[in-house]
Design a protein around this motif. Sequence first.
Motif, short mmCIF file in Angstrom:
data_model
loop_
_atom_site.label_atom_id
_atom_site.label_comp_id
_atom_site.label_asym_id
_atom_site.label_seq_id
_atom_site.Cartn_x
_atom_site.Cartn_y
_atom_site.Cartn_z
N UNK A 23 33.99 33.71 31.26
CA UNK A 23 35.34 33.76 30.72
C UNK A 23 36.30 34.50 31.64
N UNK A 24 35.84 35.58 32.23
CA UNK A 24 36.66 36.35 33.17
C UNK A 24 37.00 35.50 34.39
N UNK A 25 35.99 34.81 34.91
CA UNK A 25 36.21 33.95 36.08
C UNK A 25 37.18 32.82 35.74
N UNK A 26 37.05 32.22 34.56
CA UNK A 26 37.96 31.16 34.15
C UNK A 26 39.40 31.67 34.08
N UNK A 27 39.57 32.86 33.52
CA UNK A 27 40.92 33.41 33.43
C UNK A 27 41.47 33.79 34.80
N UNK A 28 40.61 34.28 35.70
CA UNK A 28 41.05 34.56 37.07
C UNK A 28 41.52 33.28 37.74
N UNK B 81 44.06 24.47 28.51
CA UNK B 81 42.75 24.76 29.13
C UNK B 81 42.45 26.25 29.10
N UNK B 82 43.44 27.09 29.35
CA UNK B 82 43.24 28.54 29.32
C UNK B 82 42.87 29.00 27.92
N UNK B 83 43.61 28.52 26.94
CA UNK B 83 43.35 28.92 25.56
C UNK B 83 41.96 28.46 25.12
N UNK B 84 41.60 27.25 25.48
CA UNK B 84 40.27 26.74 25.13
C UNK B 84 39.18 27.54 25.83
N UNK B 85 39.39 27.87 27.11
CA UNK B 85 38.40 28.67 27.85
C UNK B 85 38.22 30.03 27.18
N UNK B 86 39.31 30.60 26.71
CA UNK B 86 39.25 31.89 26.03
C UNK B 86 38.40 31.79 24.77
N UNK C 247 44.25 47.83 37.85
CA UNK C 247 45.08 47.12 38.82
C UNK C 247 45.98 46.09 38.12
N UNK C 248 45.45 45.43 37.11
CA UNK C 248 46.23 44.43 36.40
C UNK C 248 47.37 45.09 35.63
N UNK C 249 47.09 46.22 34.98
CA UNK C 249 48.16 46.93 34.28
C UNK C 249 49.25 47.36 35.26
N UNK C 250 48.87 47.77 36.43
CA UNK C 250 49.86 48.13 37.44
C UNK C 250 50.70 46.92 37.81
N UNK C 251 50.05 45.79 38.04
CA UNK C 251 50.77 44.56 38.40
C UNK C 251 51.66 44.08 37.26
N UNK D 126 55.74 27.62 36.47
CA UNK D 126 54.93 28.13 35.36
C UNK D 126 55.77 28.97 34.40
N UNK D 127 55.51 28.77 33.14
CA UNK D 127 56.19 29.50 32.09
C UNK D 127 55.71 30.96 32.11
N UNK D 128 56.64 31.89 32.20
CA UNK D 128 56.29 33.32 32.28
C UNK D 128 55.55 33.78 31.01
N UNK D 129 55.90 33.21 29.88
CA UNK D 129 55.23 33.58 28.63
C UNK D 129 53.75 33.21 28.70
N UNK D 130 53.47 32.03 29.23
CA UNK D 130 52.07 31.61 29.38
C UNK D 130 51.33 32.54 30.33
N UNK D 131 51.97 32.87 31.44
CA UNK D 131 51.36 33.79 32.40
C UNK D 131 51.05 35.13 31.74
N UNK D 132 51.99 35.66 30.97
CA UNK D 132 51.77 36.94 30.28
C UNK D 132 50.60 36.86 29.30
N UNK D 133 50.49 35.76 28.58
CA UNK D 133 49.38 35.58 27.64
C UNK D 133 48.04 35.53 28.37
N UNK D 134 48.01 34.83 29.47
CA UNK D 134 46.77 34.73 30.24
C UNK D 134 46.41 36.10 30.82
N UNK D 135 47.41 36.82 31.32
CA UNK D 135 47.15 38.17 31.85
C UNK D 135 46.57 39.07 30.77
N UNK D 136 47.14 39.01 29.58
CA UNK D 136 46.66 39.86 28.50
C UNK D 136 45.24 39.47 28.08
#
Length: 192
Positions: A43-48, A8-13, A98-102, A60-70
């Motif tokens: 798109x920003x709201x969907x990713x948030x 769903x995240x990839x499709x939303x992107x 803020x996201x880069x800091x996190x 949750x898979x950390x790799x997926x989280x990292x991809x969504x963050x990026x």
Amino acid sequence: MKYFLGFAVIMAFFVSCGDGGEADKDVEFYETDVPNADVLRVGIKDLEDSLMLLSEDQTADRTLTNLVQQAYVEKLKLMYRMYPEDKDAAHSLRKVYMMYSAMGAPELSVKYADSLVEKYPKYEEGWLALQSNAMYYDMEAKPRDKEKVRYYLEKLLKDYPNLDPQIIEQVKSRLETIDLTFEELIQQNNPS
């Protein structure tokens, strides 16, 4: 569930990026149209929303989280770069630093916080970027750079004189003790 969320995240992107149209056969590189600001907002709201779900999912898979963050950071950067006068441009830039800091990328966080202060000097929450950068140079940077700490704190006082008096007092207090590292300051205030 996590695979569905990832899909769903990839499709939303991809959906929020818009349709680039049919490529010109003479063009030898990939082109894409930049979506309008309202499409980017969606798109920003969907990713948030996806990041919120991922943060709540202990499996949750950390790799997926990292991809969504990026993907989230890239959409935010696209918003402020392509639509610098948009009502959400400065706020998008705030979210970037803020996201880069996190994400554990403090140098990028500092860079984008500086961009926010430079490009949007009237942004009401710009003081947070100055405070964030001062804290980085005070507590995280190796070696500590007290001149940069001083620069950011003095700029905060100059540019935002109407802040909460308690914040102003904390900034002035830190400027008075600038020669002490944060650890030395804590030791001085809490002797064992």
